[in-house]
Motif scaffolding. Structure first.
Motif: not given
Length: 127
Positions: A93-96, A100-104
């Motif tokens: 979950l932390a990696a996901t 997601q934060a990096a792609t956003k």
């Protein structure tokens, strides 16, 4: 040891009382009898808790010692497996969330990096 016997008997008494209290609380002098029983358990003169522990609880525990040990080992193994499973889930979950934060924020990151390009640096007047 005396206090251990008392607390074990008292815990068993409280557990059974939770269910039986609804059925027999209407009985006359129920609360007085209950209080007298607890005092009898606690009293160093009567040693009620020691008596009940040695007559009922200890023989039952001795007979089922192997079963209890097996359940403890199983609980330890299941607890370890559960912690590993939840740890893996938490890391996933932390990696996901990080991906997601990096792609956003990729657009904002690219904009900041663009501001430090060589062309921007050349446009700054020399002092």
């Amino acid at each position: 040891v005396r206090w251990m016997m008392y607390w074990i008997i008292f815990a068993l008494f409280m557990a059974t009382e939770t269910f039986t209290d609804l059925l027999i609380s209407w009985f006359p002098f129920y609360y007085e009898i209950k209080m007298a029983f607890v005092i009898w358990l606690l009293s160093p003169y009567t040693r009620g808790a020691s008596l009940l522990y040695r007559k009922f609880v200890h023989p039952t525990l001795s007979r089922r010692e192997k079963e209890i040990d097996t359940y403890i080992i199983q609980a330890r193994e299941r607890g370890y497996e559960t912690m590993v499973r939840f740890g893996k889930r938490g890391l996933n979950l932390a990696a996901t969330a990080a991906v997601q934060a990096a792609t956003k924020s990729q657009g904002a990151l690219a904009g900041r990096l663009r501001s430090f390009s060589m062309q921007d640096l050349r446009s700054i007047p020399d002092e």
